[in-house]
Design a protein around this motif. Structure first.
Motif, short mmCIF file in Angstrom:
data_model
loop_
_atom_site.label_atom_id
_atom_site.label_comp_id
_atom_site.label_asym_id
_atom_site.label_seq_id
_atom_site.Cartn_x
_atom_site.Cartn_y
_atom_site.Cartn_z
N THR A 2 0.83 -1.20 0.00
CA THR A 2 0.00 0.00 0.00
C THR A 2 0.86 1.25 0.00
O THR A 2 1.79 1.38 0.79
CB THR A 2 -0.92 0.02 1.23
OG1 THR A 2 -1.70 -1.17 1.24
CG2 THR A 2 -1.84 1.23 1.18
N ARG A 3 0.54 2.17 -0.89
CA ARG A 3 1.25 3.45 -0.96
C ARG A 3 0.47 4.47 -0.14
O ARG A 3 -0.70 4.74 -0.43
CB ARG A 3 1.38 3.90 -2.41
CG ARG A 3 2.13 2.89 -3.30
CD ARG A 3 2.20 3.37 -4.73
NE ARG A 3 0.89 3.54 -5.32
CZ ARG A 3 0.67 4.06 -6.53
NH1 ARG A 3 1.69 4.48 -7.26
NH2 ARG A 3 -0.55 4.17 -7.02
N THR A 4 1.12 5.03 0.88
CA THR A 4 0.44 5.94 1.80
C THR A 4 1.01 7.35 1.68
O THR A 4 2.22 7.52 1.56
CB THR A 4 0.60 5.44 3.25
OG1 THR A 4 0.08 4.11 3.34
CG2 THR A 4 -0.15 6.34 4.21
N LYS A 6 0.73 11.15 3.68
CA LYS A 6 0.27 11.90 4.85
C LYS A 6 -0.12 13.31 4.43
O LYS A 6 0.59 13.95 3.65
CB LYS A 6 1.35 11.97 5.93
CG LYS A 6 1.88 10.61 6.38
CD LYS A 6 0.81 9.80 7.08
CE LYS A 6 1.39 8.49 7.63
NZ LYS A 6 0.34 7.66 8.25
N THR A 227 6.10 11.64 0.30
CA THR A 227 5.05 10.92 1.02
C THR A 227 4.28 11.82 2.00
O THR A 227 3.48 11.33 2.79
CB THR A 227 5.64 9.72 1.78
OG1 THR A 227 6.73 10.15 2.59
CG2 THR A 227 6.11 8.64 0.81
N GLN A 253 -6.16 9.78 -3.99
CA GLN A 253 -6.83 8.57 -3.51
C GLN A 253 -7.70 7.91 -4.58
O GLN A 253 -7.65 6.68 -4.75
CB GLN A 253 -7.68 8.90 -2.28
CG GLN A 253 -8.34 7.70 -1.64
CD GLN A 253 -8.62 7.90 -0.17
OE1 GLN A 253 -7.83 8.53 0.53
NE2 GLN A 253 -9.73 7.40 0.31
N LYS A 257 -4.78 6.08 -6.56
CA LYS A 257 -4.91 4.91 -5.68
C LYS A 257 -3.92 4.89 -4.52
O LYS A 257 -3.50 3.82 -4.06
CB LYS A 257 -4.79 3.60 -6.48
CG LYS A 257 -5.76 3.51 -7.65
CD LYS A 257 -7.21 3.70 -7.21
CE LYS A 257 -8.17 3.64 -8.39
NZ LYS A 257 -9.58 3.92 -7.99
N TYR A 258 -3.54 6.08 -4.02
CA TYR A 258 -2.76 6.15 -2.79
C TYR A 258 -3.73 6.07 -1.61
O TYR A 258 -4.90 6.44 -1.72
CB TYR A 258 -1.98 7.46 -2.70
CG TYR A 258 -0.77 7.51 -3.59
CD1 TYR A 258 0.48 7.11 -3.14
CD2 TYR A 258 -0.87 7.97 -4.92
CE1 TYR A 258 1.60 7.16 -3.96
CE2 TYR A 258 0.23 8.02 -5.75
CZ TYR A 258 1.47 7.62 -5.26
OH TYR A 258 2.57 7.66 -6.08
N GLU A 259 -3.25 5.60 -0.49
CA GLU A 259 -4.05 5.58 0.73
C GLU A 259 -3.83 6.90 1.46
O GLU A 259 -2.73 7.20 1.92
CB GLU A 259 -3.62 4.41 1.63
CG GLU A 259 -4.49 4.24 2.86
CD GLU A 259 -4.07 3.04 3.69
OE1 GLU A 259 -3.50 3.25 4.78
OE2 GLU A 259 -4.26 1.90 3.23
N VAL A 260 -4.88 7.70 1.56
CA VAL A 260 -4.76 9.03 2.16
C VAL A 260 -5.66 9.14 3.39
O VAL A 260 -5.19 9.31 4.51
CB VAL A 260 -5.11 10.13 1.12
CG1 VAL A 260 -4.88 11.52 1.72
CG2 VAL A 260 -4.28 9.96 -0.16
N SER A 262 -9.88 7.67 4.88
CA SER A 262 -10.83 6.57 4.65
C SER A 262 -11.91 6.98 3.64
O SER A 262 -12.10 8.17 3.35
CB SER A 262 -11.50 6.18 5.97
OG SER A 262 -12.40 7.20 6.39
N GLU A 263 -12.63 5.99 3.12
CA GLU A 263 -13.73 6.26 2.19
C GLU A 263 -14.80 7.12 2.86
O GLU A 263 -15.38 8.00 2.22
CB GLU A 263 -14.34 4.95 1.70
CG GLU A 263 -13.45 4.15 0.78
CD GLU A 263 -14.12 2.88 0.29
OE1 GLU A 263 -15.35 2.73 0.51
OE2 GLU A 263 -13.43 2.03 -0.32
#
Length: 539
Positions: A2-4, A6, A227, A253, A257-260, A262-263
């Motif tokens: 997973t690519r996160t 901040k 990041t 996001q 498709k990065y994790e930033v 929540s939905e």
């Protein structure tokens, strides 16, 4: 893997440097709570070394018990030819009791010589000493390399030396700043890639929008290895503003498709953007991507006909993903498809062949000929459609209103309105003062309705626009009044047209109140007898 990424929000610090933006301590606390709920990682609260308001914020923000975000205090590296332990700005950061410090230092040799007027060696020492001192005192340290991209383009070896010095001192993050906002995306990509090869510490990006590339540059930096992204809600900030987090978050996001966040959190993005604009008293552009009122609005009849079959024909994503909604505008350019869509949105069977529908279409065309414009007044249009289909009864009817405006020498203008309306057969007669005649009308109307509908106190007028339609007639010309209203959950617009500005204002104001009560009925899910009391009739 997973690519996160901040998110570092600086609305409360860098955002307040924008022209027209001024936030009280109470404003900043309210926004901080919204940002925390949105799921940002860092909230930059201000510069405690610069003013007492920011110091008060840092004291009071501890009472909020934030769930997601860390609050960070901003400051600069120590002064030249001094010691970090004796620097008042650094010590003020320690005194306010934050766990994270964000300090900036010079990366551009030109700035070292011209702005702070010291040697290149002393500037490196200032960076090292400041970061090291804060780390010794147990803080997480984010180092903002000011003017990094300009500095790199002028003297790459020295620019890299400054951030290596911050890393050597223990910086937890090194953030590369495009402070003047003049760097292009391909340059961002190239330079961040070089930095990534020369630095072990995680990298952030802080972009300004002077070339309208703040969002593009932030995305380019992330794709090259950054990041952390710094920015502001709605892009507020000095000059042309900061990178707009409201566009950056969904682009990262939903597109990359990065994790930033929540939905559930990203689905609140529109409401957060509009809430912040209300608190900051800044008009939000209707065409702002993702969250603007026009972001998913359709006007051309061919477009509407297509989205009725499949919304992806003219929408790049589902508006609900970011908390927005699809809108269809009715205007002289629109076809029957637009009205069909609006009716379906309201749960009505809309048969374009029956006489009722034909009369409504003719009524709308005639009103447009008179100067009404419905593409910016969805609420007035909905009331028209519901009324035509027998789904709306008058909640109140006007019997009369009078307005008095008085001006005495060396005294402010006084406006007073007397409104007489009938509510469910009962006559209500009230007077109220206001900042102007329209505000006085608004206050008197609310006073009459408050006993029946106490929820009306949550509705407020957020924007008021007047346009002269017949300019050749000067002050005798017909005017169109557009009123935007809000209850902090929804925004809606209404319109009125008349040769008299007060009458046009009353039309728009009365429609706004009617629509607010209609909205409350739907959202509260009241029993049938209460719905009837609010003037809704089911057929």
């Amino acid at each position: 893997m997973t690519r996160t990424v901040k998110i570092f929000d600086t609305t409360l610090r860098d955002g307040t440097q924008g022209e027209g933006v001024s936030l009280s301590v109470e404003d900043k606390l309210k926004i901080a709570q919204k940002l925390d709920a949105l799921g940002v990682t860092y909230i930059e609260g201000g510069w405690p070394g610069s003013n007492n308001k920011d110091i008060e914020f840092f004291v009071r923000v501890k009472e909020l018990e934030l769930q997601h975000a860390k609050v960070t205090a901003f400051g600069s590296t120590r002064r030249k030819d001094s010691q970090a332990a004796q620097d008042p700005n650094l010590n003020r950061i320690l005194e306010v009791g934050v766990s994270v410090a964000t300090i900036f230092g010079k990366s551009w040799d030109f700035h070292v010589h011209t702005a702070i007027q010291t040697t290149l060696e002393e500037n490196l020492a200032m960076i090292y000493d400041s970061v090291h001192y804060l780390k010794q005192n147990g803080l997480e340290v984010i180092y903002d390399a000011e003017h990094f991209f300009d500095g790199y383009k002028n003297n790459p070896d020295y620019a890299l030396a400054t951030i290596r010095k911050a890393e050597e001192a223990g910086a937890d993050w090194v953030v590369l700043c495009d402070t003047n906002g003049g760097t292009l995306p391909h340059e961002i990509t190239e330079i961040v890639s070089v930095v990534r090869q020369n630095l072990k510490a995680p990298i952030g990006i802080h972009a300004h929008n002077d070339c309208e590339l703040g969002v593009a540059n932030s995305l380019a930096a992330v794709m090259a290895g950054a990041t952390q992204v710094q920015g502001t809600i709605n892009g507020y900030g000095e000059r042309c503003g900061n990178a707009n987090l409201v566009s950056i978050i969904p682009n990262l996001q939903l597109k990359l498709k990065y994790e930033v966040i929540s939905e559930e959190q990203i689905a609140t993005l529109t409401s957060v953007a509009r809430y912040v604009s209300e608190i900051a008293n800044m008009h939000m552009p209707v065409n702002q991507p993702y969250v603007g009122a026009a972001a998913f609005a359709h006007k051309g009849g061919i477009h509407v006909s297509a989205i009725l079959r499949n919304s992806s024909t003219y929408e790049h994503l589902k508006p609900e993903l970011v908390g927005n909604k699809q809108r269809v505008l009715v205007s002289e350019l629109a076809g029957q498809s637009n009205l069909v869509f609006k009716a379906q949105e309201m749960g009505l069977e809309f048969d374009t062949s029956n006489q009722q529908t034909k009369q409504l279409i003719e009524q709308i065309k005639e009103m447009e000929h008179q100067g009404y414009q419905f593409e910016g007044a969805d609420a007035t249009l909905e009331l028209l459609i519901r009324n035509a289909y027998g789904q709306l009864e008058e909640i109140f009817t006007l019997e009369s209103f009078k307005i008095m405006v008085a001006k005495n020498l060396n005294q402010p203008v006084i406006s007073e309105a007397i409104v007489k309306i009938k509510v469910h057969g009962e006559t209500c007669y009230n007077a109220a003062e206001g900042n102007g005649p329209v505000n006085a009308l608004d206050n008197a109307l609310r006073k009459s309705l408050m006993a029946y509908y106490p929820g009306i106190q949550n509705v407020h007028l957020s924007d008021y626009k007047v346009r002269v339609l017949d300019e050749k007639d000067a002050t005798a010309g017909k005017v169109r009044v557009l009123i935007e209203s809000s209850d902090f959950q929804n925004n809606w617009s209404t319109v009125g047209v008349s040769e008299n500005i007060i009458e046009a204002s009353w039309q728009a104001l009365a429609d706004s109140i009617r629509y607010a009560l209609l909205n409350q009925t739907r959202s509260d899910n009241k029993p049938e007898e209460q719905k009837e009391r609010l003037g809704l009739v089911n057929h």
